[in-house]
Scaffold this motif. Structure first.
Motif, mmCIF file in Angstrom:
data_model
loop_
_atom_site.group_PDB
_atom_site.id
_atom_site.type_symbol
_atom_site.label_atom_id
_atom_site.label_comp_id
_atom_site.label_asym_id
_atom_site.label_seq_id
_atom_site.Cartn_x
_atom_site.Cartn_y
_atom_site.Cartn_z
ATOM 1 N N ASP A 151 44.145 -41.052 11.909
ATOM 2 C CA ASP A 151 44.585 -39.663 11.797
ATOM 3 C C ASP A 151 45.193 -39.407 10.417
ATOM 4 N N LYS A 152 45.996 -40.344 9.930
ATOM 5 C CA LYS A 152 46.577 -40.211 8.590
ATOM 6 C C LYS A 152 45.487 -40.195 7.523
ATOM 7 N N HIS A 173 42.300 -39.402 7.923
ATOM 8 C CA HIS A 173 41.474 -38.197 8.082
ATOM 9 C C HIS A 173 42.120 -36.997 7.399
ATOM 10 N N SER A 174 43.421 -36.880 7.509
ATOM 11 C CA SER A 174 44.105 -35.727 6.908
ATOM 12 C C SER A 174 44.122 -35.798 5.381
#
Length: 167
Positions: free
Chosen positions: A31-32, A34-35
């Motif tokens: 998630d980190k 991807h952002s």
């Protein structure tokens, strides 16, 4: 306390043996990443790898199988998916994700939960999963192509599959 903590069925282990904790850490890391990624193709590569990892994570299959077993009156089992024997020798292999899903579907149908398990069936694409893990796909012109089978997915179709797992 979450349901996972109440149903902690991993067995008797000391600290450091809970694979689900590692899986959760992987999700946070992805998630980190991807952002921070700005380009669509790079984001898609990351999401495809995560899709494959999600399909292979044992914990969700284990808990679903055991919950369905308990609902049906069976007992919890530490090994809901025993290895499958190969040939006449004592060799065995772990059950594939597709075989685990088939077992879950069978248990769910027996209890009248067939429609409830459909999203699991819908998100699993064996051909796509294999292409991802064997790096046997190409992104080209808003398509994901599988050269081995000449299958072509639009990026919208891929995103629809990925949305089923709430990435």
């Amino acid at each position: 306390m979450c349901i996972r903590d109440r149903l902690n069925f991993q067995g008797i282990h000391d600290a450091g043996w809970d694979t689900f904790e590692t899986t959760q850490d992987i999700f946070v890391t992805f998630d980190k990443l991807h952002s921070k990624i700005k380009y669509n193709d790079e984001q898609l590569y990351l999401l495809l790898v995560l899709y494959g990892l999600i399909l292979e994570a044992s914990y969700p299959y284990d808990i679903l199988c055991n919950l369905l077993r308990i609902i049906s009156g069976d007992r919890y089992t530490a090994v809901p998916y025993p290895d499958i024997k190969i040939g006449k020798r004592s060799k065995a292999r772990p059950m594939f994700a597709s075989e685990k899903i088939n077992k879950i579907v069978e248990l769910a149908k027996k209890q009248g939960f067939g429609p409830n398990i459909q999203p699991l069936v819908d998100m699993f694409d064996k051909e796509l999963r294999n292409a991802i893990f064997h790096s046997d796909y190409c992104l080209y012109d808003n398509q994901l192509r599988l050269p081995r089978s000449s299958t072509v997915y639009t990026i919208d179709e891929i995103m629809e599959v990925l949305s089923l797992i709430h990435i």
